[in-house]
Design a protein around this motif. Structure first.
Motif, short mmCIF file in Angstrom:
data_model
loop_
_atom_site.label_atom_id
_atom_site.label_comp_id
_atom_site.label_asym_id
_atom_site.label_seq_id
_atom_site.Cartn_x
_atom_site.Cartn_y
_atom_site.Cartn_z
N ASP A 47 5.98 -2.29 -0.65
CA ASP A 47 5.91 -1.44 -1.84
C ASP A 47 7.03 -0.41 -1.84
O ASP A 47 7.61 -0.11 -2.88
CB ASP A 47 4.55 -0.75 -1.91
N ALA A 48 7.32 0.15 -0.68
CA ALA A 48 8.41 1.11 -0.59
C ALA A 48 9.74 0.44 -0.92
O ALA A 48 10.60 1.03 -1.60
CB ALA A 48 8.45 1.72 0.81
N GLY B 253 0.80 -1.21 0.00
CA GLY B 253 0.00 0.00 0.00
C GLY B 253 0.83 1.26 0.00
O GLY B 253 1.98 1.27 0.44
N GLU B 254 0.24 2.32 -0.54
CA GLU B 254 0.92 3.60 -0.57
C GLU B 254 1.03 4.19 0.83
O GLU B 254 0.13 4.05 1.65
CB GLU B 254 0.15 4.58 -1.47
N GLY B 255 2.15 4.84 1.10
CA GLY B 255 2.33 5.52 2.38
C GLY B 255 2.76 4.63 3.51
O GLY B 255 2.96 5.11 4.63
N LEU C 2 5.17 -1.19 -11.45
CA LEU C 2 4.23 -0.29 -10.79
C LEU C 2 3.26 0.26 -11.82
O LEU C 2 3.68 0.82 -12.85
CB LEU C 2 5.00 0.86 -10.13
N LYS D 294 -4.99 4.62 -7.74
CA LYS D 294 -3.85 4.39 -6.88
C LYS D 294 -2.79 3.58 -7.62
O LYS D 294 -3.09 2.83 -8.54
CB LYS D 294 -4.26 3.66 -5.60
N TRP D 295 -1.56 3.77 -7.18
CA TRP D 295 -0.44 3.01 -7.75
C TRP D 295 -0.31 1.70 -7.00
O TRP D 295 -0.39 1.66 -5.77
CB TRP D 295 0.85 3.81 -7.63
N GLN D 296 -0.09 0.62 -7.76
CA GLN D 296 0.11 -0.67 -7.12
C GLN D 296 1.04 -1.52 -7.98
O GLN D 296 1.18 -1.31 -9.18
CB GLN D 296 -1.22 -1.39 -6.91
N TRP D 297 1.66 -2.51 -7.32
CA TRP D 297 2.60 -3.40 -8.01
C TRP D 297 1.84 -4.62 -8.52
O TRP D 297 1.02 -5.20 -7.82
CB TRP D 297 3.72 -3.85 -7.05
N ALA E 197 10.01 -0.19 -4.75
CA ALA E 197 10.33 1.03 -5.47
C ALA E 197 11.81 1.36 -5.35
O ALA E 197 12.45 1.79 -6.33
CB ALA E 197 9.48 2.18 -4.93
#
Length: 613
Positions: free
Chosen positions: A493-494, A464-466, A536, A546-549, A497
């Motif tokens: 996710d971080a 998830g983002e954030g 991504l 939203k951005w997701q992998w 990236a």
């Protein structure tokens, strides 16, 4: 007669579909002779042709169809992507072929006088057989009529299921079960890597490539775009880029490196070279792969210019790759690909006693990431230097269930190993992060708790983002609530990236990723396929975007990416003092292991990142 002999004797190319109307000449496209001869080989039951455009693959299909109508009749199911494609093909390709070939014209029954000719577009009768044309989405036609022959055109554009009855090719192939002399032809332009049906079929066959002999060293190679050398030139006309080529387009031989002109390579002998010749005896499948560089109707210069004009537009570039280069397209955005990473591998060298160097100069800290599967543990040991530079040390698999003492004993050997520099100095793993997801969560908690003195900890990924990459650990219960283990939550996710960003760095230095070349280190095609398994993307819904992998087609296993993610998280948690580590390594005597980084004391905060143990 073989198919190519029949075509040379009786086939005429129709003016509607050919720039060279008139008698067919196999000598014009010599690479098609062997696929056509395979049609009359009693050992061969299935022919697979993967080819770009303007190569003659459709004419090869038509020659085989004309031959069987005239020489070896039987019922034929000719499958196209859709019914509309089938009707169009019948009108524009089959009807002119029958009209212009006297051997066929006298045998094919037209519609009765006064009847609607459209009724015979999808079905034509001839002595001893019948031609049935249909679409891949028409289940009734595929599942009803027994047929000796099946021809599939543009296989990669077929429907994934014929109605609700499953794979169209398998449905059609079942119609051949009772024929001992059945034949099938599967033809297509390649499309997307991993989701290409023709790629899968090709892999089941002899895997033959049309290879040309180098005029200088005599070695045979497939002519591909990567081996062409040219000087591009661009100028702006009315605000748009117009590309051209300065000088000639030449071919660099992969064996000797010598340059050859297009004319030299076209005059040089060529032949089919099979990577899996035993497929004929094992399954009766011959598979062929062609690209437009062998086409007599396209020059290399034309192909290269089309590439230059399309290179900045992924959609146009995919068309060039599929139809001209004859290559599968892998939609990776601006990410590196598997082949590029394989070429990046380095030789870390050997020590004086001949043993391989495990730690190159620059490594100051070593961590390990472990992914848990039901029947194995996969791990990667990673070396870290200043400014985010990393070195792959070892990627391995420990086969065995995660609840087995033997499996964990073998992991202990990895965690407790001293990894050596060229001069004999060494480092131990500073921290190991082990995935606790899956079906063995409690077992991972139990085993990591027992190994806390070795700095082995359980982690749980959270997408998830954030979501921060690392956070302060929490205590989790192990079966008996009185016993607890430490668990780190990883913002996967971080981490992904960060990994993908580092893989784009092209020069050694800050954030560059090094990988060893020695085979026993485990950095092979499978590793890089897993490391580069996700991308991504922006996902949109009615309420938000939203951005997701997501996984790339053809990259079903992502354990290598997860292992690298956990190893990188371990470094973030340890947060080592690289100045102190460098001093310790330089001051350590040869054949000694440098000390692990000392644990930093921090106050526990509910929302703070845990940057140390």
């Amino acid at each position: 007669m073989t198919v190519d002999e029949w075509a040379d004797s009786y086939r005429r190319l129709s003016p509607e579909s050919s720039a060279e109307a008139g008698p067919w000449r196999t000598s014009r496209t010599p690479y098609l002779a062997e696929p056509m001869r395979a049609f009359t080989d009693p050992k061969v039951r299935r022919i697979v042709i993967v080819a770009g455009s303007q190569i003659g693959k459709t004419e090869c299909e038509l020659n085989c169809l004309g031959y069987l109508m005239d020489q070896d009749p039987g019922t034929v199911i000719f499958v196209h992507p859709t019914l509309d494609d089938a009707r169009k093909f019948s009108r524009l390709r089959i009807a002119p072929m029958i009209r212009d070939c006297s051997r066929l014209r006298s045998k094919i029954e037209d519609a009765p006088s006064g009847k609607d000719v459209s009724k015979t577009i999808l079905q034509k009768s001839f002595p001893g057989g019948m031609l049935i044309m249909t679409g891949s989405n028409a289940a009734s036609a595929l599942a009803s009529t027994p047929a000796r022959y099946v021809i599939g055109d543009e296989r990669d554009r077929w429907a994934t299921s014929a109605g609700e009855e499953g794979d169209p090719w398998e449905l059609a192939a079942r119609r051949q079960t009772t024929f001992y002399n059945a034949k099938a032809i599967e033809v297509s332009t390649p499309t997307i890597k991993g989701s290409s049906a023709i790629e899968y079929s090709y892999s089941k066959g002899t895997q033959e490539r049309w290879c040309t002999r180098c005029p200088h060293c005599g070695e045979y190679h497939d002519i591909v775009f990567d081996n062409l050398r040219f000087t591009p030139h661009v100028e702006k006309v009315n605000g748009r880029k117009v590309w051209s080529i300065e000088g000639a387009v030449e071919y660099a031989c992969p064996s000797c490196g010598c340059m050859s002109s297009e004319q030299q390579m076209r005059k040089s002998p060529a032949k089919w070279v099979a990577a899996n010749p035993s497929a004929i005896d094992e399954g009766g499948v011959r598979s062929f792969w062609l690209n437009a560089f062998v086409s007599p109707w396209l020059s290399w210069r034309e192909i290269v210019v089309q590439f230059l004009q399309a290179k900045d537009d992924p959609n146009r570039l995919q068309v060039v790759y599929n139809t001209l280069f004859g290559q599968l397209w892998e939609n990776r955005g601006d990410l590196v690909d598997d082949d590029e990473m394989l070429a990046r591998r380095e030789d870390y060298g050997c020590r004086d006693d001949g043993t391989p160097v495990e730690l190159p100069d620059g490594v100051l800290c070593v961590t390990c990431g472990v992914d848990t599967q039901d029947n194995r543990l996969e791990y990667e040991v990673v070396g870290h230097g200043r400014w985010g530079e990393t070195w792959g040390i070892e990627k391995g698999i420990i086969h065995g269930r995660p609840d087995s003492d033997e499996t964990w004993a073998r992991l202990d050997g990895v965690v407790g190993h001293v990894y050596r520099f060229r001069d004999g100095r060494g480092l131990r793993i500073s921290m190991t992060c082990i995935d606790s997801g899956g079906h063995f969560t409690q077992e991972v908690y139990e085993r990591t708790r027992a190994r806390q003195p070795s700095r082995v900890f359980a982690v749980k990924g959270k997408g998830g983002e954030g979501v921060p990459f690392t956070a302060v650990p929490t205590q989790v219960s192990i079966r008996d609530k009185r016993v607890k283990a430490w668990l780190y939550t990883i913002g996967v996710d971080a981490g992904k990236a960060q990994i993908m960003s580092s893989l784009k760095v092209a020069e050694p230095g800050p954030r560059y990723c090094h990988f060893p070349k020695r085979p026993e280190a485990g950095y092979d095609e499978t590793f890089f396929s897993g490391l580069l398994s996700e991308r991504l993307v922006l996902s949109s819904s009615r309420t938000a975007s939203k951005w997701q992998w997501e996984k790339l087609p053809g990259h079903e296993r992502n354990e290598a990416l997860d292992c690298r993610n956990y190893a990188l998280a371990a470094l973030t948690i340890v947060n080592p003092d690289f100045d102190r580590l460098e001093q310790a390594i330089k001051g350590a005597p040869a054949n000694a292991a440098a000390p692990k980084p000392k644990k930093k004391k921090t106050r526990r905060r509910k929302s703070a990142l845990a940057d140390s143990l």
